[in-house]
Design an enzyme around this catalytic site. Structure first.
Site, PDB file in Angstrom:
ATOM      1  N   TYR A 160       0.840  -1.205   0.000  1.00  0.00           N
ATOM      2  CA  TYR A 160       0.000   0.000   0.000  1.00  0.00           C
ATOM      3  C   TYR A 160       0.877   1.258   0.000  1.00  0.00           C
ATOM      4  CZ  TYR A 160      -3.819   3.171   1.256  1.00  0.00           C
ATOM      5  OH  TYR A 160      -4.745   4.197   1.254  1.00  0.00           O
ATOM      6  N   LYS A 164       1.190   3.982  -3.069  1.00  0.00           N
ATOM      7  CA  LYS A 164       0.825   5.399  -2.900  1.00  0.00           C
ATOM      8  C   LYS A 164       2.014   6.321  -3.176  1.00  0.00           C
ATOM      9  CE  LYS A 164      -3.517   4.751  -2.036  1.00  0.00           C
ATOM     10  NZ  LYS A 164      -4.534   5.211  -2.996  1.00  0.00           N
TER      11      LYS A 164
HETATM   12  N1  LIG Z   1     -10.048   6.259   3.992  1.00  0.00           N
HETATM   13  C1  LIG Z   1      -8.817   6.700   4.281  1.00  0.00           C
HETATM   14  O1  LIG Z   1      -8.452   6.931   5.464  1.00  0.00           O
HETATM   15  C2  LIG Z   1      -7.820   6.964   3.177  1.00  0.00           C
HETATM   16  C3  LIG Z   1      -6.647   7.658   3.494  1.00  0.00           C
HETATM   17  C4  LIG Z   1      -5.743   7.920   2.470  1.00  0.00           C
HETATM   18  C5  LIG Z   1      -5.993   7.498   1.182  1.00  0.00           C
HETATM   19  N2  LIG Z   1      -7.139   6.816   0.921  1.00  0.00           N
HETATM   20  C6  LIG Z   1      -7.362   6.397  -0.464  1.00  0.00           C
HETATM   21  O2  LIG Z   1      -8.559   6.982  -0.920  1.00  0.00           O
HETATM   22  C7  LIG Z   1      -9.149   6.138  -1.909  1.00  0.00           C
HETATM   23  C8  LIG Z   1     -10.581   5.846  -1.528  1.00  0.00           C
HETATM   24  O3  LIG Z   1     -10.550   5.206  -0.258  1.00  0.00           O
HETATM   25  P1  LIG Z   1     -11.870   4.951   0.600  1.00  0.00           P
HETATM   26  O4  LIG Z   1     -11.435   4.989   2.005  1.00  0.00           O
HETATM   27  O5  LIG Z   1     -12.974   5.802   0.126  1.00  0.00           O
HETATM   28  O6  LIG Z   1     -12.114   3.406   0.204  1.00  0.00           O
HETATM   29  P2  LIG Z   1     -13.446   2.515   0.261  1.00  0.00           P
HETATM   30  O7  LIG Z   1     -12.971   1.110   0.368  1.00  0.00           O
HETATM   31  O8  LIG Z   1     -14.343   3.030   1.302  1.00  0.00           O
HETATM   32  O9  LIG Z   1     -14.059   2.759  -1.194  1.00  0.00           O
HETATM   33  C9  LIG Z   1     -13.322   2.360  -2.333  1.00  0.00           C
HETATM   34  C10 LIG Z   1     -14.222   2.081  -3.518  1.00  0.00           C
HETATM   35  O10 LIG Z   1     -13.374   1.630  -4.579  1.00  0.00           O
HETATM   36  C11 LIG Z   1     -13.968   0.506  -5.195  1.00  0.00           C
HETATM   37  N3  LIG Z   1     -12.953  -0.335  -5.821  1.00  0.00           N
HETATM   38  C12 LIG Z   1     -12.088  -1.187  -5.194  1.00  0.00           C
HETATM   39  N4  LIG Z   1     -11.335  -1.807  -6.094  1.00  0.00           N
HETATM   40  C13 LIG Z   1     -11.699  -1.346  -7.314  1.00  0.00           C
HETATM   41  C14 LIG Z   1     -11.270  -1.622  -8.638  1.00  0.00           C
HETATM   42  N5  LIG Z   1     -10.311  -2.528  -8.888  1.00  0.00           N
HETATM   43  N6  LIG Z   1     -11.844  -0.941  -9.652  1.00  0.00           N
HETATM   44  C15 LIG Z   1     -12.831  -0.058  -9.418  1.00  0.00           C
HETATM   45  N7  LIG Z   1     -13.299   0.238  -8.187  1.00  0.00           N
HETATM   46  C16 LIG Z   1     -12.727  -0.391  -7.145  1.00  0.00           C
HETATM   47  C17 LIG Z   1     -14.709  -0.209  -4.065  1.00  0.00           C
HETATM   48  O11 LIG Z   1     -15.743  -1.063  -4.581  1.00  0.00           O
HETATM   49  C18 LIG Z   1     -15.249   0.967  -3.262  1.00  0.00           C
HETATM   50  O12 LIG Z   1     -16.512   1.379  -3.711  1.00  0.00           O
HETATM   51  C19 LIG Z   1      -8.255   4.902  -1.998  1.00  0.00           C
HETATM   52  O13 LIG Z   1      -7.338   5.060  -3.055  1.00  0.00           O
HETATM   53  C20 LIG Z   1      -7.523   4.908  -0.671  1.00  0.00           C
HETATM   54  O14 LIG Z   1      -6.307   4.224  -0.734  1.00  0.00           O
HETATM   55  C21 LIG Z   1      -8.071   6.542   1.872  1.00  0.00           C
END
Ligand SMILES: NC(=O)c1ccc[n+]([C@@H]2O[C@H](COP(=O)([O-])OP(=O)(O)OC[C@H]3O[C@@H](n4cnc5c(N)ncnc54)[C@H](O)[C@@H]3O)[C@@H](O)[C@H]2O)c1
Length: 256
Positions: A160, A164
């Site tokens: 991860y 990133k």
């Molecule tokens: N939530 C956090 O604290 C956080 C912090 C930093 C970065 N991020 C990043 O933000 C982004 C969104 O995270 P989130 O927390 O909303 O995640 P989440 O898991 O709540 O939502 C992610 C969505 O992406 C979809 N998805 C997963 N794999 C996929 C694929 N191969 N193709 C298309 N869609 C796909 C899932 O079905 C889901 O609807 C991610 O890239 C995550 O790494 C999240």
């Protein structure tokens, strides 16, 4: 000169828009007047986001199924969006996964491969097909979702963290390559945000939400809309000279 968000007549594509940050981003683009292509691997979640957007007047929103790690699907997605709306102006390449993997010495290869495929290759494939579509529309703006761990490591999630960090490099590269083509490319680095991803990992015992909050100078984690608003602003006229920026949206964690 107005810097208000005015996306009427514009088309935005958001991946991972079925939940969390992507859903909030799709809703924010729609609230600013854009027609939104809601992209997700999970049709049920994607259709739910479309329903939410339509309930608040975003009649042009449509769900497009896609696994962002699959080149044929991404190529087909961008073609379908251009056929449906006639143009592509903005993309938020946001889909990502964060399964529990163990540390660098015991992360299973299959998990490594899947995380890199979705989080890093998925962002590259998105840009590969979005950029020509945006050039055809006269320019555009791309926002990629990296993470606080795209700038600073955190133990026990090697794939991860690597993915990133990779998104940061990829974002800067594309920003240099297409600046004169009228395409700006930036990345956001969210801190911990209350989404299904974080709730699932907290339930699995990987961390606690209170523990994440305590690491933040603001002593809380983010609401997804606080991340989405920045992504949407980066696509707006107000950000017209912001290109290649890697922007923490983390309540100040990376300041320390
Ligand atoms: N939530 C956090 O604290 C956080 C912090 C930093 C970065 N991020 C990043 O933000 C982004 C969104 O995270 P989130 O927390 O909303 O995640 P989440 O898991 O709540 O939502 C992610 C969505 O992406 C979809 N998805 C997963 N794999 C996929 C694929 N191969 N193709 C298309 N869609 C796909 C899932 O079905 C889901 O609807 C991610 O890239 C995550 O790494 C999240």
């Amino acid at each position: 000169m107005s810097t208000a968000l005015q996306f009427n007549g514009r088309v935005a594509l958001v991946t991972g828009a079925g939940a969390g940050i992507g859903r909030a981003s799709a809703r924010a683009f729609a609230a600013a007047g854009a027609a939104v292509a809601v992209v997700d691997i999970d049709a049920g979640l994607g259709e739910e986001t479309v329903t939410l957007i339509r309930q608040t007047g975003g009649t042009a929103a449509r769900f497009f199924p896609c696994d962002v790690s699959d080149e044929q699907q991404v190529a087909g997605l961008v073609r379908a969006v251009a056929d449906t709306y006639g143009r592509l102006d903005f993309a938020h390449n946001n889909a990502g996964i964060s399964p529990v993997t163990g540390n660098t010495a015991n992360c299973p290869k299959a998990l490594w491969d899947r995380i890199i495929a979705v989080n890093l290759t998925g962002v590259w494939l998105g840009m590969k097909y979005e950029i020509p579509a945006m050039i055809a529309a006269g320019g555009g703006a791309i926002v990629n979702t990296s993470s606080g761990v795209g700038l600073k490591a955190f133990p026990n999630q090697p794939a991860y963290v690597a993915s990133k960090h990779g998104v940061v490099g990829l974002t800067k590269t594309a920003a240099l390559e297409f600046a004169t083509a009228g395409i700006r490319v930036n990345a956001i680095c969210p801190g911990a945000t209350l989404t299904p991803m974080v709730e699932t990992k907290a339930r699995a015992g990987a961390y606690t939400i209170e523990g994440m909050a305590s690491m933040c100078p603001m002593k809380r984690i983010a609401d997804p809309d606080e991340i989405a608003q920045v992504a949407v602003w980066l696509c707006s006229a107000g950000a017209s000279f912001v290109n290649g920026a890697i922007l923490p949206v983390d309540g100040g964690i990376l300041a320390g």
